[in-house]
Enzyme design. Structure first.
Site, PDB file in Angstrom:
ATOM      1  N   CYS A 171       2.656  -7.637  15.564  1.00  9.42           N
ATOM      2  CA  CYS A 171       3.956  -6.751  15.345  1.00  9.42           C
ATOM      3  C   CYS A 171       4.972  -7.944  15.428  1.00  9.42           C
ATOM      4  O   CYS A 171       6.038  -7.590  15.439  1.00  9.42           O
ATOM      5  CB  CYS A 171       4.081  -6.080  16.631  1.00  9.42           C
ATOM      6  N   HIS A 181      -1.798  -1.920  16.781  1.00 10.77           N
ATOM      7  CA  HIS A 181      -2.757  -2.592  16.214  1.00 10.77           C
ATOM      8  C   HIS A 181      -4.135  -2.877  16.861  1.00 10.77           C
ATOM      9  O   HIS A 181      -5.303  -3.280  16.485  1.00 10.77           O
ATOM     10  CB  HIS A 181      -2.360  -4.101  15.929  1.00 10.77           C
ATOM     11  N   HIS A 217       0.668  -1.173   0.101  1.00 11.02           N
ATOM     12  CA  HIS A 217      -0.102  -0.085  -0.013  1.00 11.02           C
ATOM     13  C   HIS A 217       0.923   1.309   0.007  1.00 11.02           C
ATOM     14  O   HIS A 217       2.289   1.092  -0.057  1.00 11.02           O
ATOM     15  CB  HIS A 217      -0.982  -0.002   1.111  1.00 11.02           C
ATOM     16  N   HIS A 220       4.181   1.419   2.075  1.00 15.88           N
ATOM     17  CA  HIS A 220       5.332   0.887   1.842  1.00 15.88           C
ATOM     18  C   HIS A 220       5.935   1.412   0.670  1.00 15.88           C
ATOM     19  O   HIS A 220       7.071   1.806   0.468  1.00 15.88           O
ATOM     20  CB  HIS A 220       4.955  -0.657   1.076  1.00 15.88           C
ATOM     21  N   LYS A 249     -12.623   5.302   3.988  1.00 13.28           N
ATOM     22  CA  LYS A 249     -12.797   5.065   2.474  1.00 13.28           C
ATOM     23  C   LYS A 249     -14.143   5.655   2.120  1.00 13.28           C
ATOM     24  O   LYS A 249     -14.361   5.686   0.790  1.00 13.28           O
ATOM     25  CB  LYS A 249     -12.836   3.522   2.262  1.00 13.28           C
ATOM     26  N   LYS A 297     -11.154  11.280   9.389  1.00 12.47           N
ATOM     27  CA  LYS A 297     -11.769  12.339   8.222  1.00 12.47           C
ATOM     28  C   LYS A 297     -11.511  11.854   6.944  1.00 12.47           C
ATOM     29  O   LYS A 297     -11.831  12.286   5.816  1.00 12.47           O
ATOM     30  CB  LYS A 297     -11.131  13.647   8.583  1.00 12.47           C
ATOM     31  N   CYS A 338      -2.584  -4.056  21.996  1.00 13.52           N
ATOM     32  CA  CYS A 338      -1.378  -3.398  21.340  1.00 13.52           C
ATOM     33  C   CYS A 338      -1.692  -2.093  20.916  1.00 13.52           C
ATOM     34  O   CYS A 338      -2.822  -1.904  20.384  1.00 13.52           O
ATOM     35  CB  CYS A 338      -1.329  -4.296  20.031  1.00 13.52           C
ATOM     36  N   CYS A 376       2.376  -9.455  20.963  1.00 13.50           N
ATOM     37  CA  CYS A 376       1.226  -9.133  19.651  1.00 13.50           C
ATOM     38  C   CYS A 376       1.837  -9.558  18.576  1.00 13.50           C
ATOM     39  O   CYS A 376       2.962  -9.499  17.934  1.00 13.50           O
ATOM     40  CB  CYS A 376       1.444  -7.475  19.583  1.00 13.50           C
TER      41      CYS A 376
HETATM   42  O1  ME8 Z   1       7.303  -3.718   9.905  1.00 12.97           O
HETATM   43  N1  ME8 Z   1       2.949   5.615   6.644  1.00 12.97           N
HETATM   44  O2  ME8 Z   1       6.836  -4.628   7.810  1.00 12.97           O
HETATM   45  P1  ME8 Z   1       5.777  -3.886   7.382  1.00 12.97           P
HETATM   46  C1  ME8 Z   1       4.308   5.486   6.345  1.00 12.97           C
HETATM   47  N2  ME8 Z   1       8.550  -6.563   7.986  1.00 12.97           N
HETATM   48  N3  ME8 Z   1       5.078   4.490   6.189  1.00 12.97           N
HETATM   49  C2  ME8 Z   1       4.276   3.510   6.426  1.00 12.97           C
HETATM   50  C3  ME8 Z   1       2.957   3.256   6.667  1.00 12.97           C
HETATM   51  C4  ME8 Z   1       2.224   4.554   6.680  1.00 12.97           C
HETATM   52  N4  ME8 Z   1       0.949   4.809   7.128  1.00 12.97           N
HETATM   53  N5  ME8 Z   1       2.429   1.961   6.842  1.00 12.97           N
HETATM   54  C5  ME8 Z   1       3.911   1.368   6.516  1.00 12.97           C
HETATM   55  C6  ME8 Z   1       7.804  -4.418   9.157  1.00 12.97           C
HETATM   56  N6  ME8 Z   1       4.706   1.973   6.259  1.00 12.97           N
HETATM   57  C7  ME8 Z   1       8.852  -5.538   9.011  1.00 12.97           C
HETATM   58  C8  ME8 Z   1      10.067  -4.848   8.755  1.00 12.97           C
HETATM   59  S1  ME8 Z   1      12.690  -4.363   8.524  1.00 12.97           S
HETATM   60  C9  ME8 Z   1      14.083  -5.497   9.127  1.00 12.97           C
HETATM   61  C10 ME8 Z   1      11.271  -5.451   8.924  1.00 12.97           C
HETATM   62  C11 ME8 Z   1       6.161   1.623   6.044  1.00 12.97           C
HETATM   63  O3  ME8 Z   1       5.203  -4.581   6.107  1.00 12.97           O
HETATM   64  C12 ME8 Z   1       7.311   2.264   6.844  1.00 12.97           C
HETATM   65  O4  ME8 Z   1       8.554   2.047   6.226  1.00 12.97           O
HETATM   66  O5  ME8 Z   1       4.771  -3.706   8.608  1.00 12.97           O
HETATM   67  C13 ME8 Z   1       7.253   1.028   8.033  1.00 12.97           C
HETATM   68  O6  ME8 Z   1       8.279   1.354   8.759  1.00 12.97           O
HETATM   69  C14 ME8 Z   1       7.160  -0.311   7.132  1.00 12.97           C
HETATM   70  O7  ME8 Z   1       6.233   0.224   5.971  1.00 12.97           O
HETATM   71  C15 ME8 Z   1       6.401  -1.392   7.886  1.00 12.97           C
HETATM   72  O8  ME8 Z   1       6.175  -2.492   7.134  1.00 12.97           O
END
Ligand code: ME8
Length: 509
Positions: A137, A155, A26, A29, A306, A303, A152, A134
């Site tokens: 997480c 979450h 999304h 990422h 979807k 606000k 959590c 969690c």
């Molecule tokens: O935590 N705003 O993976 P993950 C900005 N696998 N960035 C965001 C975001 C948002 N709303 N949502 C996600 C993990 N991100 C682990 C990491 S690293 C060795 C292991 C981005 O799929 C941001 O970079 O939950 C966040 O830290 C990451 O996606 C979390 O991705």
């Protein structure tokens, strides 16, 4: 910047987190990938050897549980979703040099090797973990990290009470060394608020953490006890190190290790600013130069639900406007390092007012006037000294900001000059000068100043909007893509014919 070890070529190594394959990619990422790509492209423009890594985190409970819910094997889910993440980077026009998957056998071998060394070094012992956990997480929560009702804080799901015989990592042994690290290297973590947050976590007293899981089977098997797999975070963090050993034809570790920048979101601060340096110390590996912690893009806030139809879908934006506009918008609208709301409405506003009206018009007007008044050749004359104050030193200032991962500040500095050039067009009114043959020299100076200024801006904007700036630079007859061409005294765009330009940011997009 980059590594300064004597005799070493200038290199730059930047990473994003590796993403869980339990769900589809999304906007969040995409955000970290875009930011890392801007840094990677900028450092390539500086002539540095760059390595940019992203990938997927495929083990552990988040993935095993999601696969279970779908009635498929974790590996199947991982294979399916890893492909979707892998396809994300090219759609964003991101230039990662490798895509790591933690189920790669070469990665697993490095995890076993490094964590065995940590054990040989005396930082692993057997114990029983009891506490709150969690599963989303994959994180063991300390008492002060638990929301009301044993939930959590990220979450909002109920935490589970875990009791498990594990091998532990002796994190507490690194209390003093981590405090010393933070004292000596104030730029180890930025922005400053995140540095303070990490340091206060360390100062609150470090407790040992589970290194392995007994209950799980979906993970890298512990070589000294086959009934355990490594706790997913230790497996995942090591991706930054393992990838270099097999991403290229030769082992790239000596060239790129340690990383210059790990970019992460604030949700995974503790793992990267506390566990990660401690783990590297335990394994006797060099620490990264910087961890930059960005904020959250807020899109599910009340606000922006979807149902209001205001959720920014990155793929819809790319389909309609192309990746440049999305890259620009995210780094322009939300100060990099802070939280900020994003919406289709504010996207459209920036697109119209800044990309189409400010940059797009500046480019099309300038090019049209050079054709109309000078048959398409800007004269090789001295630039208007009026603009020296705005443009001299700009490239160096932008480099300095990008060195500190201040991506929004750098973009803002560039944008102020986009506006400055637009004012310059109005103030110098070339269409008036063109009416008076006696003012031909003045007209030459104005047009050449505009062409040169636009060239500087296009080069500085290139990492942010690679495709639009490529078109613009080609129209200006500029083959240069390196930052050397962004110096105010470099007049390589003058004295030769320029081309034509289609609308860079069509309003009807
Ligand atoms: O935590 N705003 O993976 P993950 C900005 N696998 N960035 C965001 C975001 C948002 N709303 N949502 C996600 C993990 N991100 C682990 C990491 S690293 C060795 C292991 C981005 O799929 C941001 O970079 O939950 C966040 O830290 C990451 O996606 C979390 O991705």
């Amino acid at each position: 910047m980059a590594n300064s070890s004597l005799g070493r070529e200038m290199t730059f190594y930047v990473t994003t987190p590796i993403y869980y394959v339990n769900a589809a990619p999304h906007l969040g990422h995409a955000y970290t990938i875009i930011a890392a790509d801007v840094m990677a492209r900028h450092h390539r423009q500086r002539g540095e050897q760059v390595f940019f890594l992203t990938g997927t985190d495929e083990h552990g409970e988040p993935v095993a549980d999601a696969a279970h819910a779908l009635g498929i094997e974790p590996q199947q889910l991982a294979d399916r979703n890893a492909e979707r993440f892998k396809a994300l980077a090219p759609r964003l026009d991101a230039t990662n040099d490798f895509f790591i998957r933690t189920t790669d056998p070469q990665h697993e071998a490095v995890v076993k090797d490094v964590l065995s060394r940590v054990r040989e070094n005396g930082y692993v012992y057997e114990g029983t973990y009891e506490g709150w956990y969690c599963p989303r997480c994959a994180d063991f929560k300390a008492e002060n990290e638990i929301d009301e009702g044993n939930r959590c804080p990220i979450h909002h799901i109920e935490l589970t009470r875990e009791q498990e015989d594990n091998y532990f990592f002796k994190l507490s042994a690194f209390q003093e060394r981590l405090e010393a690290l933070y004292a000596e290297r104030e730029d180890f973590v930025s922005p400053r608020t995140r540095y303070n947050e990490a340091l206060s976590f360390i100062r609150s007293g470090l407790r040992d953490v589970p290194l392995t899981r007994h209950k799980l089977t979906w993970g890298v098997q512990v070589p000294w006890d086959h009934e355990h797999v490594f706790y997913v975070w230790f497996d995942a963090l090591l991706n930054y190190y393992s990838a270099l050993s097999y991403a290229g034809e030769r082992d790239l570790t000596a060239t790129f290790w340690p990383a210059n920048y790990h970019l992460i979101g604030k949700d995974i601060l503790r793992f990267h600013t506390v566990y990660w340096p401690a783990l590297l110390m335990a394994a006797e590996l060099e620490l990264p130069e910087h961890v930059f912690v960005h904020g959250f893009l807020l899109m599910d806030g009340e606000k922006m639900s979807k149902s209001l139809g205001n959720v920014l879908d990155p793929f819809a934006v790319i389909d309609r406007y192309g990746p440049d506009a999305l890259r620009f918008y995210l780094l322009r609208d939300v100060p990099f390092g802070q939280d900020g709301s994003v919406s289709t409405a504010s996207f459209e506003l920036r697109y119209e007012s800044e990309l189409a009206n400010e940059l797009g018009n500046l480019a099309s007007r300038t090019i049209a006037m050079v054709h109309r008044y000078r048959d398409g050749v800007p004269a090789a004359v001295a630039l208007d000294p009026q603009l020296d104050g705005d443009f001299a030193g700009l490239a160096q200032a932008v480099e300095g900001m990008i060195d500190r991962a201040e991506l929004t500040a750098a973009l803002d500095a560039i944008w102020q000059r986009v506006r400055r050039l637009n004012r310059y067009v109005e103030e110098s009114a070339p269409w008036q000068l063109a009416k008076d043959d006696a003012r031909a020299d003045e007209l030459d100076r104005v047009l050449s100043t505009l062409v040169a200024g636009l060239g500087v801006l296009a080069l500085l904007l290139h990492p942010y909007m690679p495709s639009a700036t490529d078109k613009l630079l080609s129209a200006l007859g500029c083959e240069e893509r390196s930052l050397a061409g962004a110096r105010w005294d470099s007049t390589h765009t003058l004295g030769r014919p320029i081309g034509t330009l289609e609308s860079l940011f069509p309003k009807s997009a």
